[in-house]
Design a protein around this motif. Structure first.
Motif, PDB file in Angstrom:
ATOM      1  N   UNK A 105       0.825  -1.015  -0.051  1.00  0.00           N
ATOM      2  CA  UNK A 105      -0.047   0.082   0.103  1.00  0.00           C
ATOM      3  C   UNK A 105       0.829   1.256  -0.105  1.00  0.00           C
ATOM      4  N   UNK A 106       0.607   2.122  -0.782  1.00  0.00           N
ATOM      5  CA  UNK A 106       1.266   3.379  -0.943  1.00  0.00           C
ATOM      6  C   UNK A 106       0.706   4.191   0.381  1.00  0.00           C
ATOM      7  N   UNK A 107       1.866   4.883   0.881  1.00  0.00           N
ATOM      8  CA  UNK A 107       1.451   5.713   2.097  1.00  0.00           C
ATOM      9  C   UNK A 107       0.573   6.952   1.835  1.00  0.00           C
ATOM     10  N   UNK A 108      -0.061   7.474   2.915  1.00  0.00           N
ATOM     11  CA  UNK A 108      -0.704   8.773   2.713  1.00  0.00           C
ATOM     12  C   UNK A 108       0.028   9.710   3.889  1.00  0.00           C
ATOM     13  N   UNK A 109      -0.178  11.119   3.477  1.00  0.00           N
ATOM     14  CA  UNK A 109       0.329  11.914   4.167  1.00  0.00           C
ATOM     15  C   UNK A 109      -0.630  12.187   5.341  1.00  0.00           C
ATOM     16  N   UNK A 110      -0.328  12.397   6.460  1.00  0.00           N
ATOM     17  CA  UNK A 110      -1.098  12.811   7.723  1.00  0.00           C
ATOM     18  C   UNK A 110      -0.627  14.067   8.633  1.00  0.00           C
ATOM     19  N   UNK A 111      -1.391  14.905   8.823  1.00  0.00           N
ATOM     20  CA  UNK A 111      -1.164  15.979   9.901  1.00  0.00           C
ATOM     21  C   UNK A 111      -1.230  15.482  11.333  1.00  0.00           C
ATOM     22  N   UNK A 112      -0.198  15.639  12.011  1.00  0.00           N
ATOM     23  CA  UNK A 112      -0.133  15.065  13.158  1.00  0.00           C
ATOM     24  C   UNK A 112      -0.245  16.223  14.285  1.00  0.00           C
ATOM     25  N   UNK A 169      -2.409   3.858   5.123  1.00  0.00           N
ATOM     26  CA  UNK A 169      -3.637   4.143   4.615  1.00  0.00           C
ATOM     27  C   UNK A 169      -4.708   3.410   5.646  1.00  0.00           C
ATOM     28  N   UNK A 170      -4.136   2.383   6.390  1.00  0.00           N
ATOM     29  CA  UNK A 170      -5.065   1.717   7.083  1.00  0.00           C
ATOM     30  C   UNK A 170      -4.985   2.001   8.657  1.00  0.00           C
ATOM     31  N   UNK A 171      -4.270   3.084   8.850  1.00  0.00           N
ATOM     32  CA  UNK A 171      -4.084   4.059  10.075  1.00  0.00           C
ATOM     33  C   UNK A 171      -5.496   4.411  10.348  1.00  0.00           C
TER      34      UNK A 171
END
Length: 196
Positions: free
Chosen positions: A76-83, A149-151
């Motif tokens: 799976x390609x990672x996605x960007x997240x705001x933390x 993305x499963x996060x």
């Protein structure tokens, strides 16, 4: 074109791990949208045309079998997240409720982990920061990070450490007001320490 229609399990399953060690599997990298489709046409990492026809969401490490017996491994390609990092902030209940209300009205997906709130970035970094900065409590810092993305999947098991995890730009420690993002239509995914 290779067509994968049979789901076999996960690459860490003992039987599959042994089969993969003796095979030359085809690898595909799917986006968050593609992993949820029952039919996907894509290319392998080697540029081979691949069709995937399975009636299930796919996870990183899932193994499929093609019509000619070839094993196919999904990445799976990672996605960007705001933390939003609350670990060094002393946030009042009022500030937490105000931030939760403001962000909950945006209906963003949310994952919580050890004093941090993670939101996928659907637009630009600048718009995400603009959306939260007026409501951030003092001491809460922000950064961007690539996550699986499963996060943000409700109840999904996933690994969020080492693979597919990189710290992005650290940034922004301004002093505003508020904490946990309540989400009306999506569940809050709480990530256990072992999952991250």
């Amino acid at each position: 074109m290779l067509v994968a229609e049979t789901y076999l399990g996960h690459r860490e399953d003992a039987d599959l791990s042994a089969r993969l060690a003796d095979a030359d599997p085809v690898r595909v990298v799917l986006s968050d949208t593609e992993r949820r489709r029952s039919r996907v046409r894509t290319e392998s990492t080697e540029g081979e045309d691949v069709g995937i026809v399975v009636a299930r969401d796919l996870a990183d490490g899932d193994v499929l079998e093609t019509d000619d017996g070839t094993l196919l491994v999904v990445e799976l390609a990672t996605i960007e997240a705001l933390v939003l990092d609350f670990s060094d902030a002393n946030v009042s209940p009022t500030a937490a409720l105000e931030l939760g209300h403001a962000l909950g009205n945006r209906h963003w997906d949310l994952a919580m982990w050890d004093g941090e709130a993670l939101f996928p970035v659907p637009d630009t970094r600048e718009r995400m920061l603009d959306a939260v900065e007026d409501d951030l409590p003092p001491g809460v810092t922000t950064r961007f990070e690539d996550v699986p993305p499963t996060t943000f999947d409700d109840g999904a098991e996933h690994s969020h450490g080492g693979e597919g995890h990189s710290h992005g730009d650290h940034g922004h420690d301004d002093g505003h007001t508020h904490s946990h993002g309540h989400d009306h239509s999506h569940g809050v995914r709480t990530i256990d320490g072992d999952d991250r």
